[in-house]
Scaffold this motif. Sequence first.
Motif, mmCIF file in Angstrom:
data_model
loop_
_atom_site.group_PDB
_atom_site.id
_atom_site.type_symbol
_atom_site.label_atom_id
_atom_site.label_comp_id
_atom_site.label_asym_id
_atom_site.label_seq_id
_atom_site.Cartn_x
_atom_site.Cartn_y
_atom_site.Cartn_z
ATOM 1 N N TYR A 10 54.558 46.770 36.459
ATOM 2 C CA TYR A 10 54.150 45.764 35.463
ATOM 3 C C TYR A 10 52.807 45.162 35.848
ATOM 4 O O TYR A 10 51.904 45.026 35.014
ATOM 5 C CB TYR A 10 55.221 44.683 35.365
ATOM 6 C CG TYR A 10 54.763 43.432 34.637
ATOM 7 C CD1 TYR A 10 54.686 43.402 33.251
ATOM 8 C CD2 TYR A 10 54.385 42.296 35.360
ATOM 9 C CE1 TYR A 10 54.245 42.262 32.590
ATOM 10 C CE2 TYR A 10 53.953 41.153 34.707
ATOM 11 C CZ TYR A 10 53.876 41.134 33.330
ATOM 12 O OH TYR A 10 53.441 40.013 32.680
ATOM 13 N N ASN A 11 52.673 44.798 37.142
ATOM 14 C CA ASN A 11 51.428 44.159 37.584
ATOM 15 C C ASN A 11 50.226 45.095 37.482
ATOM 16 O O ASN A 11 49.092 44.654 37.271
ATOM 17 C CB ASN A 11 51.566 43.674 39.035
ATOM 18 C CG ASN A 11 52.513 42.482 39.139
ATOM 19 O OD1 ASN A 11 52.762 41.785 38.164
ATOM 20 N ND2 ASN A 11 53.031 42.252 40.340
ATOM 21 N N HIS A 50 49.913 47.687 35.310
ATOM 22 C CA HIS A 50 49.856 48.395 34.029
ATOM 23 C C HIS A 50 48.654 47.940 33.189
ATOM 24 O O HIS A 50 48.353 46.758 33.094
ATOM 25 C CB HIS A 50 51.140 48.148 33.242
ATOM 26 C CG HIS A 50 51.168 48.857 31.923
ATOM 27 N ND1 HIS A 50 51.207 50.225 31.805
ATOM 28 C CD2 HIS A 50 51.123 48.384 30.644
ATOM 29 C CE1 HIS A 50 51.222 50.579 30.536
ATOM 30 N NE2 HIS A 50 51.165 49.467 29.806
ATOM 31 N N THR A 83 47.032 43.090 32.758
ATOM 32 C CA THR A 83 47.961 41.960 32.765
ATOM 33 C C THR A 83 47.281 40.730 33.341
ATOM 34 O O THR A 83 46.671 40.785 34.418
ATOM 35 C CB THR A 83 49.207 42.298 33.611
ATOM 36 O OG1 THR A 83 49.806 43.482 33.104
ATOM 37 C CG2 THR A 83 50.210 41.170 33.584
ATOM 38 N N THR A 105 50.672 37.989 37.031
ATOM 39 C CA THR A 105 51.465 38.955 37.795
ATOM 40 C C THR A 105 52.804 38.355 38.207
ATOM 41 O O THR A 105 52.934 37.136 38.391
ATOM 42 C CB THR A 105 50.705 39.393 39.056
ATOM 43 O OG1 THR A 105 50.427 38.242 39.858
ATOM 44 C CG2 THR A 105 49.409 40.092 38.697
#
Length: 204
Positions: A159-160, A162, A182, A185
């Motif tokens: 996620y961090n 992406h 993003t 984070t």
Amino acid sequence: MSDLRNIIRQLAQPDGETVALVCTVDEVDKTARTIDCTPINEGAPLLGVNLQANQEADYGFCLFPEKGSFVVVGFVADGAAGVVLLTEKIESAEIVIGDTSAVMDADGLRIKTEKMSADINRENIIFNGGDLNGLVVIQKLTDKLNELKDTVNDLITKYNAHIHTTTATVGASAAPGVISATTSTAQPAKAFNKSDYENTKIKQ
């Protein structure tokens, strides 16, 4: 001083001669807390021999001998009822003190208090009826939680890092573009340690 010693000796003297017989147990009455037994000297059977001081009491400490085992029966020569002094093999033992009781036999140990119970048998230990199911195996729980932590941290890492990519129309023709990364984070989860939730005073 010598007179005082004589008085103590007189008070300590028994009222009658105490004798004892070795017997074999014929019957055990747990309700009456007595046994029937036969002296090994082939004397007459003894019936209703007390297992504790207060016959038919449902409290105190009582040993129930096995049928066929040896016991030593003591009684006073003036005709007082006999009482079991020693036992060879025990079928069960019972202790009752107030609202607390403990019974031990070949199947295990059962303890009860006013609000709690423990049943220890050959296969398992059951607390308070066992309605809450089994105890946690602490290391296996810790391992499973850390597997979950690793999965969550993998998602957090992805996620961090992406970044969305897109094909946007800029001017007369389409051109690839990048949407910003993003902006906030997520923090990775910390490892689980059994010392954070283990009660070391109760072990299995």
